[in-house]
Scaffold this motif. Structure first.
Motif, PDB file in Angstrom:
ATOM      1  N   HIS A  17     -28.611  -0.930 -33.177  1.00 39.89           N
ATOM      2  CA  HIS A  17     -27.545  -1.428 -33.369  1.00 39.89           C
ATOM      3  C   HIS A  17     -26.640  -0.393 -31.993  1.00 39.89           C
ATOM      4  O   HIS A  17     -26.031  -0.216 -31.452  1.00 39.89           O
ATOM      5  N   LYS A  20     -28.272  -2.548 -28.930  1.00 41.04           N
ATOM      6  CA  LYS A  20     -26.441  -3.947 -28.637  1.00 41.04           C
ATOM      7  C   LYS A  20     -25.570  -2.876 -28.345  1.00 41.04           C
ATOM      8  O   LYS A  20     -24.375  -3.610 -26.963  1.00 41.04           O
ATOM      9  N   GLU A  21     -24.884  -1.448 -28.478  1.00 43.65           N
ATOM     10  CA  GLU A  21     -24.400  -1.147 -28.041  1.00 43.65           C
ATOM     11  C   GLU A  21     -24.426  -0.672 -26.692  1.00 43.65           C
ATOM     12  O   GLU A  21     -23.120  -0.939 -25.727  1.00 43.65           O
ATOM     13  N   LYS A  24     -23.493  -4.274 -24.559  1.00 49.94           N
ATOM     14  CA  LYS A  24     -21.803  -4.581 -24.788  1.00 49.94           C
ATOM     15  C   LYS A  24     -21.090  -3.723 -24.100  1.00 49.94           C
ATOM     16  O   LYS A  24     -20.327  -3.945 -23.324  1.00 49.94           O
TER      17      LYS A  24
END
Length: 178
Positions: A17, A20-21, A24
């Motif tokens: 996560h 991915k952050e 992003k």
């Protein structure tokens, strides 16, 4: 090699996560800042309308608006706010607490400060993970320099231009790491 090692170290050392952050957030960084004067004016206007309605009709009059913000006529006028789920949740949660009247202003302020601090710490996880990789890059540069020198030593009887090429590659690896 250094970029690949840094990317591999980043992916291996962080939960999915966080990885991915980071990607992003990198895209958001390239798009530009979404919070600006227009967003702040919308936020202030929304809060003004909600508090004005509460002042005129009582705190319970805004309960329907904050319970179902998607169908609220007040929230519909401010799409910038409704497209930010964290902000919308924050506003509705604390208006719900205010409407229930269970907390004093001091307790409410303390609760809000803690919530904001927690959100800030969660938002900083991607930056901290990138910082850890950045701190390891000089080590990767030293490894590249050592590998370059080993390759240079292997070519020690060959043509001088090849020797210079290998030394230059070792120095570039060190420079990239630093």
């Amino acid at each position: 090699i250094i970029c690949g090692a840094a990317l591999g170290a980043f992916i291996v050392s962080n939960p999915l996560h966080v990885v991915k952050e980071v990607f992003k957030d990198t895209l958001h960084l390239l798009k530009g800042q979404k919070f600006g004067q227009a967003m702040y004016l919308d936020l202030l206007s929304l809060l003004y309308e909600l508090f004005n309605k509460a002042r005129r009709n009582g705190l319970m009059s805004i309960e329907e608006d904050i319970e179902d913000s998607a169908s609220s006529s007040i929230f519909e006028r401010y799409p910038r706010i409704t497209y930010e789920p964290m902000l919308l949740e924050f506003i509705c949660d604390y208006l719900r607490i205010i409407a229930s009247g269970n907390l004093s202003a001091f307790e409410l302020e303390t609760l809000m400060d803690q919530d904001i601090e927690t959100s800030l710490q969660e938002a900083e996880h991607p930056a901290h993970s990138l910082n850890r990789v950045a701190e390891a890059l000089p080590g990767f540069g030293i490894v590249a320099a050592v590998m370059g020198i080993v390759i240079t030593m292997k070519s020690l009887g060959g043509p001088p231009e090849e020797l210079g090429y290998h030394v230059a590659a070792a120095l570039v690896g060190t420079c990239l790491g630093v």
